[in-house]
Design an enzyme around this catalytic site. Structure first.
Site, short mmCIF file in Angstrom:
data_model
loop_
_atom_site.label_atom_id
_atom_site.label_comp_id
_atom_site.label_asym_id
_atom_site.label_seq_id
_atom_site.Cartn_x
_atom_site.Cartn_y
_atom_site.Cartn_z
N CYS A 338 -77.96 59.37 9.97
CA CYS A 338 -78.38 59.75 8.75
C CYS A 338 -78.60 61.38 8.72
CB CYS A 338 -79.48 59.11 8.26
SG CYS A 338 -79.86 59.11 6.40
N HIS A 443 -77.78 53.13 9.21
CA HIS A 443 -79.04 52.88 9.67
C HIS A 443 -78.89 51.54 10.38
CE1 HIS A 443 -81.66 56.23 8.76
NE2 HIS A 443 -81.05 56.06 7.24
#
Length: 504
Positions: A338, A443
């Site tokens: 991310c 994630h």
């Protein structure tokens, strides 16, 4: 329909054990056949999860939902604050970002936030048999009493009884409990049923005189003394979790070891992405904080960030850019997740000032792509497979939470192929041309056992042992519930309103 059984767990301090106790109680009540849900009116955390209804809540409430056997929902945490600086935060209401406010502006916003909290509470009351509420910090913070929605302000508004929990391992447990009770208003004091003491080590017989004094001094019952559970491995609410070394020792690692390091930048987020690495018996994992030397490693992981440009500046100040360059020169591998993925590109643009002052920052430049932050936040649970080049298309499952939109030639070599319904699969992330760098928005990249094994092999570990993070989490939730049921008088805690039948 009768109102649900309810109880609010408040702590004498932060990290007293509120989140863990609610998780243990949720699993215990689920065993008794109750439809139970967690609830935290207001959470301040950078670890979050995507819900079944497409919103965002604190990671601890997602763990508590797993303990209760229900899918995470935005009503479980109606107000989430994600700090973007020491004096400001992104405000998330019912799973959606609504504003970036200073602490002073948020104080003025609290009546609106409380209305959202009570809306969620009413919906949950109509659906569940039992509701377990977690407070935030301490209810005795005098400067936070006005317009409180996180502790007694909510308990009074919703008429919920309270139990206070304190961590004896910190020391001063009797002062914490008595002092907290004394600082509450008379009506708030009347709401406190009693106490639970957490993380006790040693002979409980030596504690008994103190427990007797506490009950005589306050007129309230000590419902239980929870033992210190060594090696308990559950998702952290926000702070970096300790104890990975003793967890790995339990597994008895032999043979090869992979050295993995990750920076602890000021606004690190969703660091639970690295839990599977910390748990793995063949991984020597180290967090590296400010001012600490960056040790040699086989794999460097750049985790998520709530303020990517400022955290990238911190990385550079701490010497990470040169350390990563040297690491790559000697054949090491790098993973960016991310915000960490965005840092690996050529440029980071935040024209709207969503994470700080508007502007553009040069990235580390190891992936040919640029990232632009946009107002819409991507929130999605996702599943798919690693690209074949990373280990035979091992399955992955996780979630995306980001405002960045990345573009560039690097994305033509994706790291993942994620399911996209009728459209087939969509590409995610990037792998560098030399195969040393991997970046992704997903994630949970390491959570699936097959993906973890494939990525550790890609990073250079031979004969990889299988580790299943989800199975370990479930086992530890059961272990926690066993301890709660053994140590606590649950019947008295819930005022003799629980069913007797236990389900396992």
């Amino acid at each position: 329909m009768s109102p649900p059984i309810s109880l609010m767990v408040q702590g004498t301090t932060s990290d007293a054990g509120k989140s863990t106790l609610v998780a243990g109680l949720a699993r215990a009540l689920r065993r008794r056949g109750l439809a139970v849900a967690p609830f935290k009116p207001q959470n301040m955390a950078l670890n979050s999860a995507v819900t079944v209804d497409g919103g965002e809540i604190g990671r601890a409430q997602a763990l508590q939902a797993a303990a209760a056997g229900v899918e995470p929902h935005t009503d479980f945490n109606p107000v989430l604050l994600k700090p973007s600086s020491d004096i400001g935060a992104q405000v998330i209401i019912h799973g959606r970002a609504v504003a970036n406010l200073s602490a002073r502006d948020y104080h003025a916003y609290k009546p609106t936030a409380m209305a959202a909290v009570l809306q969620s509470w009413d919906r949950l009351c109509a659906k569940y048999d039992a509701l377990l509420v977690e407070g935030a910090g301490s209810p005795a913070e005098i400067n936070l009493r006005d317009r409180d929605i996180a502790n007694m302000g909510f308990a009074e508004a919703a008429d919920v009884p309270v139990v206070l929990v304190a961590d004896i391992d910190r020391g001063g447990v009797f002062a914490h409990l008595v002092g907290t009770l004394e600082l509450l208003s008379p009506s708030e004091q009347a709401r406190v049923r009693g106490f639970i003491i957490n993380r006790f080590r040693g002979d409980i017989g030596l504690l008994q005189s103190g427990l007797d004094w506490l009950e005589a001094r306050t007129g309230r019952k000590v419902f239980g003394v929870l033992p210190y559970l060594h090696g308990l491995f559950l998702d952290a609410e926000d702070a970096l979790a300790d104890g990975a070394a003793d967890v790995r020792a339990e597994a008895g690692a032999e043979g090869d070891t992979l050295r993995v390091v990750a920076p602890v930048y000021p606004r690190i987020s969703n660091h639970t992405d690295l839990d599977a690495l910390r748990l793995h018996p063949q991984v020597d994992f180290r967090w590296v904080g400010p001012g600490q030397a960056i040790p040699p490693a086989d794999l460097i992981v750049l985790p998520g960030s709530k303020s990517v440009r400022s955290d990238l500046a911190w990385l550079r100040e701490q010497g990470w850019e040169e350390a990563i360059r040297r690491h790559l020169r000697y054949g090491g591998k790098v993973v960016g997740i991310c915000g960490g993925f965005q840092m690996l590109g050529r440029q980071l643009a935040d024209p709207l000032g969503l994470e700080g002052s508007p502007g553009t920052t040069s990235g580390l430049g190891w992936l040919e792509m640029e990232t632009r932050l946009e107002a819409h936040k991507q929130l999605v649970n996702a599943a798919g497979r690693l690209d074949a080049a990373l280990g035979g298309e091992a399955p992955v499952r996780g979630y995306e939470i980001h405002m960045g939109v990345s573009a560039g030639p690097a994305l033509q070599r994706p790291a993942l192929r994620l399911d996209a319904g009728a459209a087939g699969r969509r590409a995610d992330g990037a792998v560098s041309e030399d195969g040393q760098i991997l970046g992704t928005y997903l994630h949970g990249l390491f959570d699936a056992p097959e993906a973890l094994a494939a990525l550790l092999a890609w990073a250079g570990l031979g004969d990889v042992q299988r580790v299943d993070l989800a199975a370990r989490r479930e086992a530890d939730l059961d272990r926690l519930a066993d301890a709660v049921e053994a140590a606590c008088d649950l019947d008295a805690l819930f005022d003799h309103s629980l069913p007797e039948r236990a389900l396992r």
